[in-house]
Design a protein around this motif. Structure first.
Motif, mmCIF file in Angstrom:
data_model
loop_
_atom_site.group_PDB
_atom_site.id
_atom_site.type_symbol
_atom_site.label_atom_id
_atom_site.label_comp_id
_atom_site.label_asym_id
_atom_site.label_seq_id
_atom_site.Cartn_x
_atom_site.Cartn_y
_atom_site.Cartn_z
ATOM 1 N N THR A 1 -1.217 -5.240 8.168
ATOM 2 C CA THR A 1 -0.052 -6.098 8.369
ATOM 3 C C THR A 1 1.051 -5.754 7.393
ATOM 4 O O THR A 1 2.208 -5.552 7.779
ATOM 5 C CB THR A 1 -0.426 -7.576 8.201
ATOM 6 N N ARG B 1 -7.165 -5.849 8.317
ATOM 7 C CA ARG B 1 -6.093 -6.574 8.993
ATOM 8 C C ARG B 1 -4.945 -6.869 8.048
ATOM 9 O O ARG B 1 -3.772 -6.669 8.348
ATOM 10 C CB ARG B 1 -6.644 -7.877 9.587
ATOM 11 N N ARG B 2 -5.318 -7.311 6.861
ATOM 12 C CA ARG B 2 -4.287 -7.662 5.903
ATOM 13 C C ARG B 2 -3.517 -6.430 5.466
ATOM 14 O O ARG B 2 -2.282 -6.442 5.376
ATOM 15 C CB ARG B 2 -4.941 -8.307 4.673
ATOM 16 N N ASN C 1 -10.031 -5.165 3.543
ATOM 17 C CA ASN C 1 -9.524 -6.144 4.504
ATOM 18 C C ASN C 1 -8.481 -5.452 5.378
ATOM 19 O O ASN C 1 -7.280 -5.547 5.131
ATOM 20 C CB ASN C 1 -8.906 -7.337 3.769
ATOM 21 N N THR D 1 0.745 -10.269 -0.583
ATOM 22 C CA THR D 1 -0.497 -9.612 -0.159
ATOM 23 C C THR D 1 -1.311 -9.170 -1.356
ATOM 24 O O THR D 1 -2.533 -9.352 -1.405
ATOM 25 C CB THR D 1 -0.168 -8.393 0.716
#
Lengths: 413, 415
Positions: free
Chosen positions: A25, A21-22, A19, A292
């Motif tokens: 971030t 994007r996660r 993932n 997260t």
């Protein structure tokens, strides 16, 4: 390839980017955090360095030797009668590249026709003084003192302005001599100096030591002997050595840390402050790291359940999650450190200019331009705090992942 | 609208752990900011008030140029009209005239150059701490005249001059007209201000004595004013403008606030504020990125759900609103909790203070007391959290914007 990097690590790396994007971030949070730790830490240290430089170069030097009563009562009565003995010992004890100079230094009153004020009269040996303190380079108008100067004086620009005087004019200096009488002598202003702080310009007036000695009747005696070492961090050790060599002959030997106790306090507290800043920034990051990692874990519960059903040990699952966390943290730390070092490097050309806040800077004893000071212990410290504490907080989601029973996990959608 | 709020609330608690972590992160940032700002503001006020009350006062009236040049000839020719003007201004707590000159002070064994200050015994006690810090001998008698005049000096200077109560000091300087100013006075009292610089560099004598020795006539150099409150200072200054302009003098009279008298202090405070702001902003940004994932997840893991909602007719704008209400809700809970906890923490320390430990003795040199008390104010309680609110909402808003381009069919295909 797989011989070099274990399969677990390869799987962890691929899991991390499932993932993007996660991952990016949270990595950004780590990058900003680590950058701020290094950059702001370097600025904090740079500010204190400026204060120390100011204190040292003004006249303090790295090691100061006085008569033992002089620090509390800096009068002419408390002088070093046998300076040659002290300089011999300095010659033997101090490392190569050190310099020293002797001064007469007393409080005095400076007068001209319309003004009078208190000053500190400093009788110097021009050549050796230039290697030890700021004054050698500081003369901006006229000239520095020469060896044959009998009545030349160098004063600060702020003092010249206050007295409405300039080069070539007379200045009368009064002070107490060794017999207790007031000695007074006329000097001619041959040079005007500029200093980092206005108080320095207003306070110190410089004459040749022989001229001061004639005026005050001190013969060969001096008030202080000051040494500058190649590295100011060794001052404490060197001070002890000199002290021992002198065998405490009625003399006080101090390093700059003892002469500027307020700075010593700040310096001692600084490591703690920087560490506190690191921990606070980490806590800010930690919420995101845990969140997260939790999200990543819960999303893959089905998968973990399957792995456990197939026989994977819980401990290996924990290790896997920790490996993923460590990869994210390490990437963030490396990038953050690089950006931090880069920004420090870029800033080191011009520094941060505080001239517009000149008086505040002077009130706090700081220098007008701040340069970042990067210490390896800060750089490694930042990385260590983030990595170790980061792994610690990642334990919680990791353990959670390992606890699912296969049945629970596989029945969840 | 209410159904949106209900839905938002329920959505938030679909993942309790995640929400709690996010809310706690926001609250942590707010608590830290409320406490730190209160601490900063509290210490500024303490620093200012203690610095001004020692000696400088909240305001001073001086002749123009005196502050820079300290020229004995830059005088207030007669303090009386200025004092009358001050008596009329509300908020003025006390005022006192002073005159100063540099001189050589000699005892039997030593001489030092010091600042000689002429102070008016009775009013001086109301504007500075001078009377309170005399610990040996006596303060001036309020009826002191030439015959019973004496000198007050600091402990360190007394030691350096090697004098005690009753010993005589010779004062030698230059008068206002350039003539020699000389007198012999006995030591009347010795004080300890706790600040070495101060104790070493000045002596005080009664104002009438000073004026006669230094040929001042009725003139003085400063009129020191103490206000009831720090915040009164600007008003008092503007109230003084007209009366001062009406006074006839060689050099016009000006009212200077403490920030002009000690510009270093004001600027040092500003520097502290600015550097604090930099640290706080960076911290808030780390928190924002830290919790960004929550807001991202709130959208991207519900793509299918949103697709279905759009397919049955929900406008993208309403979806956006829904998500925003969720984000705002979480943020507000965090901010409110943070402000509340931050205020409690601050109030606790405002009561007990924070000791500075070993360094406190050293810091007293700068007039910084050994215990600092954070001061809670509307500004300190809201400025930090407001910044957190704004930045967090920006972070939350960005993913929400992506909803506008959502296509129902594609969205429903995602699992």
């Amino acid at each position: 390839m797989s011989a070099v990097v274990s399969m677990d690590m390869q799987i962890a790396w691929r899991n991390v980017w499932r993932n993007p994007r996660r991952t990016l971030t949270i990595m950004t949070a780590v990058i900003i955090g680590v950058w701020s730790m290094i950059f702001l830490g370097a600025l904090m240290r740079g500010m204190l360095d400026g204060m120390v430089e100011n204190g040292i170069s003004t006249l303090t030097g790295h090691i100061q030797i006085h008569d033992q009563d002089y620090p509390d009562d800096p009068s002419i009565d408390h002088r070093i009668d046998n300076p040659q003995q002290v300089t011999d010992i300095l010659q033997r004890t101090l490392p190569a590249g050190s310099h020293w100079t002797s001064r007469l230094r007393v409080s005095a009153v400076a007068n001209n026709a319309r003004h009078s004020t208190g000053v500190t009269l400093v009788g110097i040996d021009p050549e050796s003084e230039a290697r030890v303190s700021f004054i050698g380079d500081a003369v901006s108008e006229g000239r520095y003192l020469r060896d044959d100067d009998t009545n030349a004086i160098v004063i600060g620009r702020a003092l010249a302005e206050q007295f409405e005087t300039g080069l070539g004019y007379k200045l009368i200096v009064m002070s107490q001599d060794t017999s207790g009488e007031i000695a007074s002598r006329a000097f001619r202003i041959r040079g005007i100096f500029q200093a980092e702080m206005e108080s320095t310009e207003k306070n110190f007036i410089f004459v040749h030591r022989d001229a001061a000695s004639t005026m005050l009747g001190t013969g060969n005696a001096v008030s202080e002997i000051v040494a500058l070492l190649p590295d100011y961090n060794r001052a404490r050790a060197m001070t002890r050595e000199v002290e021992q060599a002198l065998d405490n002959d009625g003399l006080s030997v101090r390093s700059w840390r003892e002469a500027l106790p307020l700075l010593e306090v700040y310096l001692d507290m600084q490591d703690t402050y920087i560490l506190i800043w690191f921990v606070i920034v980490f806590i800010a990051m930690a919420f995101g790291i845990v969140n997260t990692t939790l999200m990543a874990v819960f999303e893959r519960m089905h998968e973990f359940g399957l792995l456990k059903a197939l026989g994977m040990r819980p401990r290996r699952i924990v290790k896997g999650i920790l490996a993923e966390a460590s990869l994210i943290l390490l990437c963030g730390i490396v990038v953050g450190t690089l950006i931090g070092l880069l920004s420090c490097w870029l800033l080191s050309f011009h520094g941060i200019d505080l001239s517009s806040l000149a008086e505040g800077v002077e009130y706090a004893g700081m220098s007008r331009i701040i340069y970042p000071d990067v210490e390896s212990r800060d750089v490694f410290g930042a990385g260590a705090v983030v990595l170790l504490l980061g792994l610690l907080v990642s334990l919680y989601p990791a353990v959670k992942a390992a606890r699912f029973t296969p049945v629970e996990a596989m029945t969840r959608i | 609208m209410t159904i949106d709020i209900k839905m938002a609330w329920r959505n938030i608690w679909r993942h309790p752990r995640r929400t709690i972590l996010t809310v706690t992160a926001i609250a942590f940032a707010c608590i830290l900011l409320v406490f730190m700002l209160s601490f900063q503001f509290g210490s500024y006020d303490t620093m200012i008030n203690s610095s001004v009350k020692i000696h400088t006062g909240h305001l001073q009236i001086q002749a123009e140029g005196y502050r820079d040049r300290k020229n004995i000839r830059y005088v207030i020719p007669d303090p009386a009209p200025v004092e009358r003007a001050l008596a009329d201004i509300p908020g003025v707590q006390a005022y006192s005239p002073r005159a100063r000159a540099f001189a050589l002070v000699s005892s039997e064994q030593r001489s030092y150059g010091v600042m000689v200050e002429g102070v008016a015994p009775e009013s001086e006690a109301r504007v500075s701490t001078l009377e309170a810090i005399v610990d040996r001998g006596q303060y001036f008698d309020t009826t002191d005249d030439g015959d019973r005049a004496g000198v007050l000096l600091g402990e360190l200077l007394a030691q350096n001059l090697k004098v005690d109560i009753g010993d005589e000091l010779t004062i030698l300087g230059q008068g206002r007209d350039g003539s020699i100013a000389a007198t012999v006075l006995p030591v009347r009292g010795i004080y300890d201000s706790g600040m070495d610089e101060f104790d070493r560099s000045a002596i005080q004598i009664p104002l009438p004595t000073f004026q006669s020795v230094f040929n001042m006539g009725p003139a003085v150099h400063e009129l020191v004013v103490v206000a009831d409150r720090l915040s009164d200072v600007p008003r008092i200054r503007s109230a003084l403008q007209t009366p001062l302009n009406n006074i006839d003098a060689d050099r016009p009279l000006k009212a200077l606030g403490w920030d002009e008298l000690m510009p270093g202090l004001r600027q040092a405070i500003n520097m502290d504020l600015v550097s604090g702001a930099v640290f706080y902003l960076i911290l808030i940004m780390v928190v924002a990125f830290s919790i960004l994932n929550t807001f991202l997840m709130a959208i991207f893991e519900r793509t299918r759900e949103f697709g279905i909602m759009m397919a049955i007719g929900t406008r993208p704008g309403r979806l956006m609103r829904l998500v925003l209400v969720e984000s705002i809700g979480m943020t507000l809970i965090g901010v409110v909790a943070g402000i509340a906890a931050g205020c409690l923490l601050t109030l606790y320390f405002a009561h007990t203070g924070i000791g500075l430990g070993e360094s406190s003795e050293l810091l007293s040199q700068f007039g910084i007391p050994g215990r600092l008390y954070p001061q809670l104010s509307l500004l300190s309680a809201t400025a930090g959290p407001a910044a957190v609110l704004v930045i967090t909402l920006l972070a939350a808003g960005y993913p929400a914007l992506k909803l506008r381009r959502l296509r129902p069919v594609e969205a429903m295909r995602r699992s």
